[in-house]
Design an enzyme around this catalytic site. Structure first.
Site, PDB file in Angstrom:
ATOM      1  N   HIS A   1      -2.825   4.102  12.536  1.00  0.00           N
ATOM      2  CA  HIS A   1      -2.983   3.847  13.563  1.00  0.00           C
ATOM      3  C   HIS A   1      -3.928   3.593  14.342  1.00  0.00           C
ATOM      4  O   HIS A   1      -4.159   3.247  15.743  1.00  0.00           O
ATOM      5  CB  HIS A   1      -2.000   5.180  14.619  1.00  0.00           C
ATOM      6  CG  HIS A   1      -1.254   4.998  15.671  1.00  0.00           C
ATOM      7  ND1 HIS A   1      -1.318   3.542  16.258  1.00  0.00           N
ATOM      8  CD2 HIS A   1      -0.377   5.723  16.255  1.00  0.00           C
ATOM      9  CE1 HIS A   1      -0.499   3.609  17.123  1.00  0.00           C
ATOM     10  NE2 HIS A   1       0.395   4.778  17.384  1.00  0.00           N
TER      11      HIS A   1
ATOM     12  N   THR B   1       5.456  -0.181  -2.736  1.00  0.00           N
ATOM     13  CA  THR B   1       5.652   0.791  -3.720  1.00  0.00           C
ATOM     14  C   THR B   1       7.177   1.190  -3.686  1.00  0.00           C
ATOM     15  O   THR B   1       7.836   1.128  -2.539  1.00  0.00           O
ATOM     16  CB  THR B   1       5.149   2.106  -3.428  1.00  0.00           C
ATOM     17  OG1 THR B   1       5.572   3.074  -4.469  1.00  0.00           O
ATOM     18  CG2 THR B   1       5.384   2.928  -2.229  1.00  0.00           C
TER      19      THR B   1
END
Length: 409
Positions: A380, A328
């Protein structure tokens, strides 16, 4: 004989749509393949073509939320096509009458700036005349987006008070207006909101940052952009170079290109890169398939084609599904730094930002360089710090020495 108009199957996961607006009126004769209405799913908007020629009977109101397969109208295919209305010339004695006639398109004879039903409702609520709005739709039709963006004309100045009434006083100045205007959320906007909240609540999202010196990349682009455009018929932008750098780094750090699938981690040996595109209806992410095997020119052409379809509301659900990684670019809006949100079920997204000349130290000397901050948001749960930081560092190094992209080193 009549043919039913039904909400078609749009995609595997789409079960309900919104009938945004009717492009034809009840009783209109429509040709086969001519668009009769606009429908909006939670992923994209599309026009519904007439399956046959005939007279339209509308059976569902604009703004209705409908299930896939719901009947919204009928086409009377036995009805004869009306003869074209004969054009009449204004009499010579009234030459000014021509100016009063509505403007018309040369190809269709339809009035320019005619609004769709949804657009008409918005314009009426705003008190805006259709004559003051330039339509961006087919044949000059005013779309819903045109109506939403239209502004009410400034009120005409009041005539000066006559000299016979010198004691008249001006009305006290009214402070700034504090009006509110409720507007129903579109299905696409509601879906975007839901997906963003889901990403925040269901992933262990973390963002790591780095900066890239754009000097060499900008010099390369400046040196070859004219020859590139002449040969390939498309401009050389930064997005293709970033996409290529990402695909190279994903080969070395496959966890960044992976997804959680139940109790398993699904790794991909290909890179389907989602490119975020801002449209009047919201942010959509069309996917460049197998970007790792495409040339820079092929990536540029694919991005241009998908972005154009997205902004025109022609993008399909299939063209927005299945990405493995996203990019993006908030820099086009002036963003200096941001933390992009994951595009589920993907596990990472790269955020680009604006390019700013800043003083940096190179070989012990302070020099001015065009710098860009990069942000990598990642899940994560499957991507460790070593992998995320190393991936972003490799992208940085490839962009700062773009010859490596060509040599694959």
């Amino acid at each position: 004989m009549s043919v039913e108009l039904k909400i078609p199957v749009i995609g595997e996961s789409v079960t309900e749509v919104t009938l945004s607006s009717w492009l034809k009126k009840d009783g209109d004769y429509v040709a086969e393949g001519e668009a009769v209405c606009e429908i909006e799913s939670d992923k994209a908007s599309m026009e519904l073509p007439a399956p046959s020629a005939g007279v339209l009977k509308i059976m569902a109101e604009a703004g209705s939320e409908l299930k896939i397969g719901a009947k919204i109208g009928e086409l009377d295919t036995a009805a004869a096509k009306p003869a074209a209305a004969a054009k009449t010339e204004a009499p010579a004695a009234a030459p000014k009458a021509e100016a009063a006639a509505p403007a018309a398109t040369a190809s269709s004879g339809k009035e320019v700036n005619y609004p769709s039903p949804a657009a008409r409702k918005i314009l009426d609520e705003k008190g805006v005349s259709a004559d003051d709005v330039k339509g961006s739709g087919k044949d000059g039709r005013i779309t819903k987006d045109d109506a939403v963006n239209a502004s009410a004309p400034a009120p005409a100045a009041k005539a000066a008070a006559p000299a016979a009434a010198p004691t008249a006083t001006r009305a006290p100045t009214v402070p700034g207006a504090r009006a509110t205007r409720p507007e129903k959320m579109t299905r696409l906007r509601k879906t975007i909101a839901s997906k963003l909240v889901e990403a925040k609540n269901t992933t262990a999202m973390l963002t790591t940052f780095n900066e890239v010196d754009m000097f060499e990349l900008m010099a390369l682009r400046k040196r070859y952009k004219d020859a590139f455009t002449k040969k390939h018929g498309v401009g050389l932008g930064f997005m293709s170079l970033f996409t290529k750098a990402v695909t190279v780094a994903l080969k070395d750090w496959p966890a960044v290109n992976a997804q959680i699938n139940g109790d398993e981690i699904l790794y991909h040996d290909y890179a389907d890169i989602g490119i975020a595109v801002s449209t009047p209806r919201g942010l959509v992410v069309p996917v460049v398939r197998n970007a790792e095997s495409l040339s820079l020119a092929e990536i540029e052409k694919e991005i241009l084609a998908l972005a154009t379809k997205a902004r025109d509301g022609k993008i399909t659900i299939e063209e927005m599904q299945g990405g493995t990684f996203s990019i993006t670019n908030g820099g086009v809006f002036g963003s200096m730094l941001s933390t992009p949100i994951l595009n589920l079920p993907q596990s990472a997204i790269l955020g680009m930002h604006n390019i700013i000349e800043r003083p940096v130290a190179i070989n012990g000397q302070v020099v001015i360089r065009p710098m860009m901050y990069l942000a990598l948001s990642y899940d994560h749960r499957i991507i460790d710090g070593r992998e995320s930081v190393s991936f972003l560092k490799q992208v940085k190094e490839l962009l700062e020495d773009p010859s490596r992209l060509l040599l694959d080193v």
